[in-house]
Design an enzyme around this catalytic site. Structure first.
Site, PDB file in Angstrom:
ATOM      1  CG  ASP A  88      59.662  23.354 -12.295  1.00  0.00           C
ATOM      2  OD1 ASP A  88      58.585  23.587 -11.749  1.00  0.00           O
ATOM      3  OD2 ASP A  88      60.422  24.249 -12.710  1.00  0.00           O
ATOM      4  CD  GLU A 111      59.355  30.401 -14.320  1.00  0.00           C
ATOM      5  OE1 GLU A 111      60.081  30.838 -13.419  1.00  0.00           O
ATOM      6  OE2 GLU A 111      58.308  29.762 -14.100  1.00  0.00           O
TER       7      GLU A 111
END
Length: 506
Positions: free
Chosen positions: A48, A225
């Site tokens: 990420d 998320e």
């Protein structure tokens, strides 16, 4: 607290507070599948993007990083900077794993007003991230702070960490920004198993008050998320709207990990989804754009900018790259459109500064019999822009061949009302979950235009005025590619069928 400030000053004046692994800067960035217009670390694992922030002329890209290998683990924040969102310089690890705590996803903000009391030398950067700690009682995820007084080069942990602790195993990925109307900080953070995004406010980044929850709604087949709450402008001058982007893993509609968005209003406490058609959709309809987040601190005249991780948890550990594993999507500007079909998020890739030699697509081979070997070949990276106007064919688009048996197909199917990328014949299969045909719904009242950016191991497509974004990894068997527009009489509108060679960012 005085000792904390002494450590902050010492951090800037002498050396870092942590033992930071140094990024390898001697990579030639020229491996067979190494992206040439997308960021990738010189070596090791990344996932990420984290803490995207613009500060004093630099775009900062922090990212989930393993300093010790090319598999997930020892999660820390890697760091790179850019002055144009395209050319990146990798720096040493910013915030490393420490004290049995991995550094998960989060935000970085510019504390202009010194609300935190940390900014002893003018504006400073504050990171708000999830700490993932293995305790004797099990995993605990908490929200924590770190501070930098030297433009993000060195970071000190706040001694009062954690600043938010629900004593939960799954409570992560804070998205934090300043609310100029309410004059406080707002956090959107995920309760993954409950399929909720929880909102908090704080006057100083250290003490947080719960405001409201959003969800469950939309797609709930996997963990929620990487939320991102941001205000986005209209593409045609109407008033701005709020967007809430939420990651989904696993169970995304295209398989594995993916992302959805909601358009609506935010009153400083509560996000409410619009009732208009189109207020819920996928941020990206491909398989390989996850946990995208937007930039804090951008100049007021700049549209929001989004960057995501270009992979999928189904096979991220298996992709055939070395000495790195993982890359970022292209940055893209965000806005929204409102037309007779309803609302839609619009994404425009930032790529034009890299354009080199230009071709009209009519000059390239579009005859199937000319493929493979006799037509014009081109090596990635390159960009294609075309517009099919009002076609009479049911299926039309283009194929990108690496040889006669291997190609990637990017096309519109008006009978099925789909835009799609088919990589089932593109090359390396990677895993059983990799060969796929990703698809997005077509809106017949929107244009049949296409922007396609092809790199050494990816295709990123933006169609129907940017309301469809589709990112897919591909691993072709050769680097010399040929392009076929099909069917043969499906000609793009004159002057809108263009191809540019793209200059490498390295």
């Amino acid at each position: 607290m005085k000792s904390f400030f002494r450590e902050l000053i010492r951090c800037v004046a002498t050396l870092t507070l942590f033992a930071l692994p140094t990024a390898a800067q001697n990579s030639d960035y020229d491996q067979p599948y190494r992206p040439q217009v997308h960021f990738s670390p010189a070596e090791n694992w990344t996932n990420d993007p984290n803490g995207l922030v613009f500060f004093q002329g630099e775009y900062h890209l922090f990212f989930q990083y393993n300093p010790y290998g090319d598999q997930w683990g020892h999660m820390s924040w890697g760091h790179a900077v850019s002055t144009d969102l395209l050319h990146w310089h990798e720096l040493p690890v910013a915030i490393p794993e420490h004290d049995n705590t991995m550094i998960f996803t989060g935000s970085v903000v510019v504390d202009h007003g010194n609300t935190s009391g940390f900014c002893t030398h003018g504006d400073c950067l504050v990171a708000i991230y999830t700490g993932h700690t293995q305790t004797p009682q099990g995993v605990r995820q908490t929200q924590n702070l770190a501070v930098s007084l030297d433009k993000g080069r060195n970071w000190a942990q706040y001694p009062g960490n954690p600043v938010l602790d629900l004593k939960m195993a799954d409570f992560r990925d804070p998205s934090v920004s300043w609310d100029p109307i309410a004059h406080h900080w707002v956090m959107a953070v995920s309760l993954p198993k409950e399929h909720k995004i929880r909102f908090y406010s704080s006057p100083n980044l250290k003490v947080w008050t719960q405001l409201s929850d959003f969800g469950p709604t939309g797609d709930i087949d996997g963990d929620w998320e990487c939320p991102d709450l941001l205000q986005i402008p209209s593409s045609n001058g109407a008033s701005s709207m709020w967007a809430l982007k939420v990651g989904l893993n696993p169970g995304a509609p295209q398989g594995g990990s993916g992302e959805q968005y909601f358009l609506g209003t935010f009153d400083g406490k509560t996000f409410r989804q619009s009732r208009l058609r189109g207020s819920h959709g996928l941020t990206n309809y491909g398989k390989d754009d996850y946990c995208a987040i937007s930039y804090n601190g951008l100049p007021k005249d700049q549209k929001p900018v989004l960057i995501g991780w270009m992979s999928n948890w189904q096979y991220a550990a298996k992709i055939p790259t070395f000495p790195y594993r993982g890359q970022m999507s292209l940055p893209r500007h965000l806005s929204y459109i409102s037309d007779q079909a309803g609302l839609a998020l619009k994404q425009e890739p930032i790529i034009a500064p890299l354009r080199g030699k230009n071709y009209e697509l009519s000059a390239l081979s579009t005859n199937t019999s000319a493929l493979y070997g006799s037509g014009h070949t081109i090596q990635p990276p390159f960009e294609i822009r075309l517009n099919f106007g009002h076609p009479t064919d049911t299926v039309f688009g283009l194929k990108i061949f690496s040889d006669q048996q291997h190609w990637t197909e990017v096309a519109f199917d008006t009978a099925k009302k789909e835009f799609y990328i088919d990589r089932t014949h593109s090359g390396a299969a990677v895993s059983p979950d990799f060969p796929t045909r990703t698809k997005a719904p077509l809106v017949t009242t929107r244009p049949y235009d296409l922007t396609l950016i092809v790199d050494r191991s990816s295709v990123e497509a933006f169609a129907q005025d940017g309301t469809i974004a589709m990112t897919d990894l591909v691993f072709p068997v050769a680097n010399n590619l040929q392009i076929q527009i099909f069917p043969n009489d499906a000609k793009p509108i004159d002057s809108e069928g263009q191809l540019w060679e793209l200059k490498s960012i390295w």
